[in-house]
Write a protein that holds these residues in place. Structure first.
Motif, PDB file in Angstrom:
ATOM      1  N   TYR A  25       0.785  -1.125  -0.037  1.00 24.28           N
ATOM      2  CA  TYR A  25      -0.071   0.217  -0.035  1.00 24.28           C
ATOM      3  C   TYR A  25       0.879   1.135  -0.044  1.00 24.28           C
ATOM      4  O   TYR A  25       0.570   2.113  -0.623  1.00 24.28           O
ATOM      5  CB  TYR A  25      -0.890   0.141   0.969  1.00 24.28           C
ATOM      6  N   ARG A  26       1.891   1.306   0.962  1.00 25.58           N
ATOM      7  CA  ARG A  26       2.763   2.290   1.076  1.00 25.58           C
ATOM      8  C   ARG A  26       4.072   2.765  -0.235  1.00 25.58           C
ATOM      9  O   ARG A  26       4.189   3.663  -0.603  1.00 25.58           O
ATOM     10  CB  ARG A  26       3.611   2.074   2.360  1.00 25.58           C
ATOM     11  N   GLY A  27       4.322   1.327  -1.107  1.00 29.63           N
ATOM     12  CA  GLY A  27       5.217   1.437  -1.934  1.00 29.63           C
ATOM     13  C   GLY A  27       6.599   1.593  -1.388  1.00 29.63           C
ATOM     14  O   GLY A  27       6.979   1.866  -0.162  1.00 29.63           O
ATOM     15  N   PRO A  28       7.442   1.359  -2.347  1.00 29.71           N
ATOM     16  CA  PRO A  28       8.952   1.495  -1.821  1.00 29.71           C
ATOM     17  C   PRO A  28       9.515   2.797  -1.414  1.00 29.71           C
ATOM     18  O   PRO A  28       8.911   3.632  -2.034  1.00 29.71           O
ATOM     19  CB  PRO A  28       9.535   0.785  -3.154  1.00 29.71           C
ATOM     20  N   LYS A  29      10.715   2.698  -0.879  1.00 29.46           N
ATOM     21  CA  LYS A  29      11.342   4.055  -0.493  1.00 29.46           C
ATOM     22  C   LYS A  29      12.402   4.188  -1.676  1.00 29.46           C
ATOM     23  O   LYS A  29      13.004   2.972  -1.943  1.00 29.46           O
ATOM     24  CB  LYS A  29      12.079   3.790   0.777  1.00 29.46           C
ATOM     25  N   CYS A  30      12.537   5.166  -2.166  1.00 24.95           N
ATOM     26  CA  CYS A  30      13.447   5.471  -3.384  1.00 24.95           C
ATOM     27  C   CYS A  30      13.756   6.822  -3.625  1.00 24.95           C
ATOM     28  O   CYS A  30      13.354   7.979  -2.774  1.00 24.95           O
ATOM     29  CB  CYS A  30      12.634   4.874  -4.700  1.00 24.95           C
ATOM     30  N   ASN A  31      14.744   7.127  -4.328  1.00 28.49           N
ATOM     31  CA  ASN A  31      15.394   8.217  -4.840  1.00 28.49           C
ATOM     32  C   ASN A  31      14.677   8.970  -5.739  1.00 28.49           C
ATOM     33  O   ASN A  31      14.545   8.514  -6.766  1.00 28.49           O
ATOM     34  CB  ASN A  31      16.880   8.153  -5.090  1.00 28.49           C
ATOM     35  N   THR A  32      13.909  10.033  -5.388  1.00 23.00           N
ATOM     36  CA  THR A  32      13.059  10.928  -6.465  1.00 23.00           C
ATOM     37  C   THR A  32      13.987  11.822  -7.193  1.00 23.00           C
ATOM     38  O   THR A  32      13.349  12.649  -7.988  1.00 23.00           O
ATOM     39  CB  THR A  32      12.067  11.791  -5.751  1.00 23.00           C
ATOM     40  N   GLY A  33      15.060  11.852  -6.900  1.00 18.68           N
ATOM     41  CA  GLY A  33      15.828  12.779  -7.684  1.00 18.68           C
ATOM     42  C   GLY A  33      16.459  13.918  -6.799  1.00 18.68           C
ATOM     43  O   GLY A  33      17.498  14.573  -6.844  1.00 18.68           O
ATOM     44  N   THR A  34      15.791  14.051  -5.911  1.00 17.94           N
ATOM     45  CA  THR A  34      15.940  15.215  -4.751  1.00 17.94           C
ATOM     46  C   THR A  34      16.091  14.661  -3.529  1.00 17.94           C
ATOM     47  O   THR A  34      17.042  15.190  -2.797  1.00 17.94           O
ATOM     48  CB  THR A  34      14.866  16.320  -4.619  1.00 17.94           C
ATOM     49  N   GLU A  35      15.521  13.573  -3.217  1.00 17.49           N
ATOM     50  CA  GLU A  35      15.656  13.144  -1.792  1.00 17.49           C
ATOM     51  C   GLU A  35      14.960  11.589  -1.857  1.00 17.49           C
ATOM     52  O   GLU A  35      14.499  11.075  -2.599  1.00 17.49           O
ATOM     53  CB  GLU A  35      14.629  13.885  -0.729  1.00 17.49           C
ATOM     54  N   TRP A  36      15.626  10.830  -0.561  1.00 21.97           N
ATOM     55  CA  TRP A  36      15.051   9.451  -0.554  1.00 21.97           C
ATOM     56  C   TRP A  36      13.956   9.580   0.391  1.00 21.97           C
ATOM     57  O   TRP A  36      13.779   9.958   1.643  1.00 21.97           O
ATOM     58  CB  TRP A  36      16.148   8.749   0.431  1.00 21.97           C
ATOM     59  N   THR A  37      12.787   8.963  -0.340  1.00 19.74           N
ATOM     60  CA  THR A  37      11.384   9.150   0.398  1.00 19.74           C
ATOM     61  C   THR A  37      10.372   8.035  -0.033  1.00 19.74           C
ATOM     62  O   THR A  37      10.683   7.231  -0.970  1.00 19.74           O
ATOM     63  CB  THR A  37      10.819  10.507   0.023  1.00 19.74           C
ATOM     64  N   TYR A  38       9.206   8.171   0.341  1.00 22.76           N
ATOM     65  CA  TYR A  38       7.972   7.297  -0.161  1.00 22.76           C
ATOM     66  C   TYR A  38       7.316   8.212  -1.018  1.00 22.76           C
ATOM     67  O   TYR A  38       6.203   8.972  -0.652  1.00 22.76           O
ATOM     68  CB  TYR A  38       7.370   6.422   0.952  1.00 22.76           C
ATOM     69  N   PRO A  39       7.553   8.129  -2.045  1.00 23.37           N
ATOM     70  CA  PRO A  39       6.747   9.308  -3.105  1.00 23.37           C
ATOM     71  C   PRO A  39       5.224   8.563  -3.522  1.00 23.37           C
ATOM     72  O   PRO A  39       4.414   9.616  -4.037  1.00 23.37           O
ATOM     73  CB  PRO A  39       7.547   8.934  -4.492  1.00 23.37           C
ATOM     74  N   PHE A  40       5.058   7.390  -3.029  1.00 21.73           N
ATOM     75  CA  PHE A  40       3.326   6.871  -3.411  1.00 21.73           C
ATOM     76  C   PHE A  40       2.614   7.172  -1.963  1.00 21.73           C
ATOM     77  O   PHE A  40       3.088   7.052  -1.059  1.00 21.73           O
ATOM     78  CB  PHE A  40       3.559   5.701  -3.965  1.00 21.73           C
ATOM     79  N   TYR A  41       1.419   7.299  -2.062  1.00 18.85           N
ATOM     80  CA  TYR A  41       0.417   7.285  -1.074  1.00 18.85           C
ATOM     81  C   TYR A  41      -0.864   6.584  -1.638  1.00 18.85           C
ATOM     82  O   TYR A  41      -1.210   6.452  -2.751  1.00 18.85           O
ATOM     83  CB  TYR A  41       0.206   8.688  -0.656  1.00 18.85           C
ATOM     84  N   ASP A  42      -1.545   6.014  -0.387  1.00 24.75           N
ATOM     85  CA  ASP A  42      -3.046   5.446  -0.825  1.00 24.75           C
ATOM     86  C   ASP A  42      -2.696   4.408  -1.924  1.00 24.75           C
ATOM     87  O   ASP A  42      -3.929   4.077  -2.339  1.00 24.75           O
ATOM     88  CB  ASP A  42      -4.078   6.464  -1.291  1.00 24.75           C
ATOM     89  N   GLY A  43      -1.713   3.703  -2.038  1.00 28.52           N
ATOM     90  CA  GLY A  43      -1.675   2.694  -2.971  1.00 28.52           C
ATOM     91  C   GLY A  43      -1.755   2.962  -4.441  1.00 28.52           C
ATOM     92  O   GLY A  43      -2.240   2.214  -5.264  1.00 28.52           O
ATOM     93  N   ASN A  44      -1.813   4.284  -4.748  1.00 32.76           N
ATOM     94  CA  ASN A  44      -2.254   4.847  -6.068  1.00 32.76           C
ATOM     95  C   ASN A  44      -1.292   4.514  -7.186  1.00 32.76           C
ATOM     96  O   ASN A  44      -1.627   4.221  -8.390  1.00 32.76           O
ATOM     97  CB  ASN A  44      -2.179   6.478  -5.924  1.00 32.76           C
ATOM     98  N   TYR A  45      -0.128   4.113  -6.858  1.00 28.72           N
ATOM     99  CA  TYR A  45       0.734   3.522  -7.864  1.00 28.72           C
ATOM    100  C   TYR A  45       0.422   2.222  -8.240  1.00 28.72           C
ATOM    101  O   TYR A  45       0.905   1.806  -9.246  1.00 28.72           O
ATOM    102  CB  TYR A  45       2.359   3.415  -7.436  1.00 28.72           C
ATOM    103  N   LEU A  46      -0.193   1.234  -7.752  1.00 26.81           N
ATOM    104  CA  LEU A  46      -0.900   0.030  -8.055  1.00 26.81           C
ATOM    105  C   LEU A  46      -1.448  -0.066  -9.382  1.00 26.81           C
ATOM    106  O   LEU A  46      -1.388  -0.766 -10.112  1.00 26.81           O
ATOM    107  CB  LEU A  46      -1.511  -0.716  -6.955  1.00 26.81           C
ATOM    108  N   SER A  47      -2.403   1.110  -9.488  1.00 22.42           N
ATOM    109  CA  SER A  47      -3.192   1.150 -10.511  1.00 22.42           C
ATOM    110  C   SER A  47      -2.566   2.256 -11.707  1.00 22.42           C
ATOM    111  O   SER A  47      -3.310   2.349 -12.842  1.00 22.42           O
ATOM    112  CB  SER A  47      -4.687   1.433 -10.339  1.00 22.42           C
TER     113      SER A  47
END
Length: 198
Positions: A115-137
């Motif tokens: 649901y939370r998604g992976p922790k990754c580098n967005t280019g500016t910081e290491w964070t969890y860029p996804f929320y509410d499981g929105n990346y799944l769809s």
């Protein structure tokens, strides 16, 4: 089928599942299939060891107990062999409950991680860029993760496997709870219509 034979079958299935869950969780420590640059770049849920402890080590104990029930040679109590076998089946219910807790722990952690998604580098910081499981769809959101390479697919695949395997473990331990109740009430197979002992 005798209750002891059923338990042995369940135990034999739980062992490889536990080993696979341990291996799955270990792979999660290598985001995208590569060594992490630093420890804190790994998703928090990986550090909770759901696959290693919950569906892995904690599942080995019930599995071994279930495997031993078929050949249980309890001396019984008060000269009654059936009493010992009933107690062994009753104790298997307790171990099955431990298995349910361990697998449930892994299942919940995996669901949260998906649901939370992976922790990754967005280019500016290491964070969890996804929320509410929105990346799944919406796979176009996966581009938000610049590194590690293929981290979204990696986490999605491995946590999905953990979710499925821990769900199967929960069901198998639940079956042993019912099987253990029958074994506790009936004792050996003669009581339940069979001809051999538990």
């Amino acid at each position: 089928m005798c209750t002891g034979g059923c338990a042995k079958c369940l135990g034999g299935t739980l062992i490889p599942l536990a080993v696979l869950c341990i291996l799955d969780n270990i792979l999660l420590f290598f985001p995208g299939g590569k060594v992490a640059e630093e420890n804190y770049h790994i998703s928090d849920e990986v550090w909770c060891f759901g696959g290693i402890l919950g569906s892995g080590v904690l599942m080995i104990f019930p599995a071994l107990v279930f495997l031993g029930l078929k050949n249980n040679d309890c001396c019984g109590c008060c000269g009654n062999e059936s009493c010992g076998k009933r107690f062994a089946m009753f104790s298997s219910i307790i171990f099955a409950a431990v298995g349910v807790l361990g697998a449930g722990y892994c299942f919940v952690l995996s669901a949260v991680a998906l649901y939370r998604g992976p922790k990754c580098n967005t280019g500016t910081e290491w964070t969890y860029p996804f929320y509410d499981g929105n990346y799944l769809s919406n796979q176009t959101l996966w581009d938000l993760c610049k590194s590690p390479e293929n981290i979204v697919t990696w986490n999605l695949s491995l946590f999905s496997l953990l979710l499925v395997m821990s769900g199967i473990q929960t069901v198998l331990c639940g079956i042993q709870v019912v099987n253990g109740l029958f074994g506790t009430i009936c004792g050996d197979c003669k009581c339940c219509g069979g001809g051999s002992t538990v």
